[in-house]
Design a protein around this motif. Structure first.
Motif, PDB file in Angstrom:
ATOM      1  N   ALA A 115      73.121  92.722  42.630  1.00 27.73           N
ATOM      2  CA  ALA A 115      73.963  92.673  43.825  1.00 27.73           C
ATOM      3  C   ALA A 115      75.420  92.736  43.396  1.00 27.73           C
ATOM      4  O   ALA A 115      75.832  92.048  42.468  1.00 27.73           O
ATOM      5  N   SER A 116      76.178  93.584  44.060  1.00 26.10           N
ATOM      6  CA  SER A 116      77.592  93.724  43.725  1.00 26.10           C
ATOM      7  C   SER A 116      78.414  92.670  44.463  1.00 26.10           C
ATOM      8  O   SER A 116      77.947  92.062  45.432  1.00 26.10           O
ATOM      9  N   THR A 117      79.632  92.486  44.014  1.00 25.12           N
ATOM     10  CA  THR A 117      80.548  91.568  44.704  1.00 25.12           C
ATOM     11  C   THR A 117      80.776  92.052  46.131  1.00 25.12           C
ATOM     12  O   THR A 117      80.803  91.257  47.072  1.00 25.12           O
ATOM     13  N   LEU A 118      80.908  93.365  46.288  1.00 24.67           N
ATOM     14  CA  LEU A 118      81.093  93.947  47.622  1.00 24.67           C
ATOM     15  C   LEU A 118      79.884  93.653  48.512  1.00 24.67           C
ATOM     16  O   LEU A 118      80.035  93.313  49.688  1.00 24.67           O
ATOM     17  N   GLY A 119      78.687  93.739  47.944  1.00 28.57           N
ATOM     18  CA  GLY A 119      77.466  93.425  48.682  1.00 28.57           C
ATOM     19  C   GLY A 119      77.421  91.971  49.109  1.00 28.57           C
ATOM     20  O   GLY A 119      76.935  91.634  50.187  1.00 28.57           O
ATOM     21  N   LYS A 120      77.934  91.094  48.242  1.00 27.50           N
ATOM     22  CA  LYS A 120      77.970  89.669  48.589  1.00 27.50           C
ATOM     23  C   LYS A 120      78.963  89.403  49.717  1.00 27.50           C
ATOM     24  O   LYS A 120      78.698  88.591  50.608  1.00 27.50           O
ATOM     25  N   PHE A 121      80.110  90.094  49.696  1.00 28.22           N
ATOM     26  CA  PHE A 121      81.070  89.973  50.799  1.00 28.22           C
ATOM     27  C   PHE A 121      80.452  90.492  52.099  1.00 28.22           C
ATOM     28  O   PHE A 121      80.625  89.901  53.156  1.00 28.22           O
ATOM     29  N   LYS A 122      79.721  91.591  52.003  1.00 25.22           N
ATOM     30  CA  LYS A 122      79.045  92.162  53.164  1.00 25.22           C
ATOM     31  C   LYS A 122      78.097  91.140  53.778  1.00 25.22           C
ATOM     32  O   LYS A 122      78.094  90.921  54.983  1.00 25.22           O
ATOM     33  N   THR A 123      77.323  90.486  52.921  1.00 27.86           N
ATOM     34  CA  THR A 123      76.372  89.482  53.395  1.00 27.86           C
ATOM     35  C   THR A 123      77.104  88.330  54.083  1.00 27.86           C
ATOM     36  O   THR A 123      76.683  87.861  55.138  1.00 27.86           O
ATOM     37  N   ALA A 124      78.206  87.887  53.496  1.00 26.47           N
ATOM     38  CA  ALA A 124      78.972  86.780  54.081  1.00 26.47           C
ATOM     39  C   ALA A 124      79.532  87.169  55.454  1.00 26.47           C
ATOM     40  O   ALA A 124      79.438  86.389  56.415  1.00 26.47           O
ATOM     41  N   PHE A 125      80.102  88.378  55.554  1.00 26.17           N
ATOM     42  CA  PHE A 125      80.644  88.818  56.847  1.00 26.17           C
ATOM     43  C   PHE A 125      79.538  88.983  57.886  1.00 26.17           C
ATOM     44  O   PHE A 125      79.712  88.624  59.048  1.00 26.17           O
ATOM     45  N   GLN A 126      78.391  89.525  57.458  1.00 33.26           N
ATOM     46  CA  GLN A 126      77.276  89.652  58.395  1.00 33.26           C
ATOM     47  C   GLN A 126      76.830  88.281  58.890  1.00 33.26           C
ATOM     48  O   GLN A 126      76.555  88.105  60.078  1.00 33.26           O
ATOM     49  N   LEU A 136      81.866  91.660  62.878  1.00 35.10           N
ATOM     50  CA  LEU A 136      80.777  92.621  62.736  1.00 35.10           C
ATOM     51  C   LEU A 136      81.309  94.004  62.368  1.00 35.10           C
ATOM     52  O   LEU A 136      80.698  94.715  61.569  1.00 35.10           O
ATOM     53  N   TRP A 137      82.463  94.376  62.918  1.00 38.20           N
ATOM     54  CA  TRP A 137      83.083  95.643  62.518  1.00 38.20           C
ATOM     55  C   TRP A 137      83.440  95.617  61.027  1.00 38.20           C
ATOM     56  O   TRP A 137      83.201  96.599  60.316  1.00 38.20           O
ATOM     57  N   LEU A 138      84.002  94.501  60.580  1.00 43.41           N
ATOM     58  CA  LEU A 138      84.323  94.378  59.147  1.00 43.41           C
ATOM     59  C   LEU A 138      83.047  94.414  58.310  1.00 43.41           C
ATOM     60  O   LEU A 138      82.998  95.067  57.259  1.00 43.41           O
ATOM     61  N   ALA A 139      82.009  93.733  58.786  1.00 38.35           N
ATOM     62  CA  ALA A 139      80.726  93.740  58.083  1.00 38.35           C
ATOM     63  C   ALA A 139      80.148  95.150  58.038  1.00 38.35           C
ATOM     64  O   ALA A 139      79.580  95.562  57.016  1.00 38.35           O
ATOM     65  N   LEU A 140      80.294  95.900  59.131  1.00 36.49           N
ATOM     66  CA  LEU A 140      79.790  97.270  59.178  1.00 36.49           C
ATOM     67  C   LEU A 140      80.491  98.143  58.129  1.00 36.49           C
ATOM     68  O   LEU A 140      79.838  98.919  57.423  1.00 36.49           O
ATOM     69  N   ILE A 141      81.794  98.006  58.023  1.00 37.07           N
ATOM     70  CA  ILE A 141      82.548  98.771  57.017  1.00 37.07           C
ATOM     71  C   ILE A 141      82.070  98.399  55.612  1.00 37.07           C
ATOM     72  O   ILE A 141      81.784  99.272  54.782  1.00 37.07           O
ATOM     73  N   LEU A 142      81.951  97.095  55.339  1.00 40.03           N
ATOM     74  CA  LEU A 142      81.459  96.647  54.033  1.00 40.03           C
ATOM     75  C   LEU A 142      80.016  97.087  53.802  1.00 40.03           C
ATOM     76  O   LEU A 142      79.626  97.403  52.666  1.00 40.03           O
TER      77      LEU A 142
END
Length: 189
Positions: free
Chosen positions: A127-138, A164-170
């Motif tokens: 899991a990438s750092t970006l993926g972890k941020f995505k999970t947190a935003f979701q 959710l928009w930020l999560a979608l971008i991530l």
């Protein structure tokens, strides 16, 4: 026959916390079946508690050296199912656009599939750092959208949609990064 030592290792605290997250899914969904602010609050509360178990299972697994093959599989799967099922339920309540949920769920399925193929080839795509941020935003967006109503003068639906928009971008950016990593690993030049 299953080795009793491996069976005992699989039934550790981090894995139990991941299973608890899976058990929380129907509880959250049932709360969302009932209209009104009180049931939305309970859905948000149970969802928050489920996401706290996500942080705890990782902490305990690392601290006590209790990382297992089951845990590596169950932890991200529990997260994906929890977020996906809740977002799908929120479509029926008119709280999120269906197309956003389709994009998020499709990415989750695609990345899970890529990881499975890579594992079958003996390659682990972490899991990438970006993926972890995505999970947190979701996670935070989904909780806010469950809460939906105004609390303490704050419109949680609006907060949830912005997140959710930020999560979608991530989701899209991190998904693209997984596809690139997968391509580089399995198809080197």
């Amino acid at each position: 026959m299953i080795d009793p030592r491996k069976q005992k290792a699989a039934l550790n605290l981090p894995n139990a916390l991941s299973l608890l997250r899976v058990v929380a899914i129907p509880v959250v969904l049932v709360c969302l079946l009932f209209p009104g602010k009180l049931w939305s609050f309970f859905a948000g509360l149970f969802l928050t508690m489920a996401f706290i178990t996500d942080m705890l299972d990782g902490y305990f697994a690392r601290k006590h050296g209790a990382v297992t093959t089951l845990g590596k599989f169950l932890d991200p799967l529990a997260d994906k199912i929890l977020v996906s099922m809740t977002l799908i339920m929120l479509i029926s309540l008119g709280r999120v656009p269906a197309w956003m949920v389709v994009v998020i769920v499709a990415r989750e399925i695609a990345v899970t599939g890529l990881r499975s193929i890579a594992v079958d080839e003996g390659i682990v795509i972490q899991a990438s750092t970006l993926g972890k941020f995505k999970t947190a935003f979701q996670a935070v967006a989904t909780v806010a959208l469950c809460l939906h109503y105004e609390y303490f003068g704050l419109d949680f639906h609006m907060v949830g949609m912005v997140l959710l928009w930020l999560a979608l971008i991530l989701t899209l950016v991190s998904g693209w990064a997984y596809f690139r990593a997968f391509h580089r690993v399995l198809f080197p030049k």
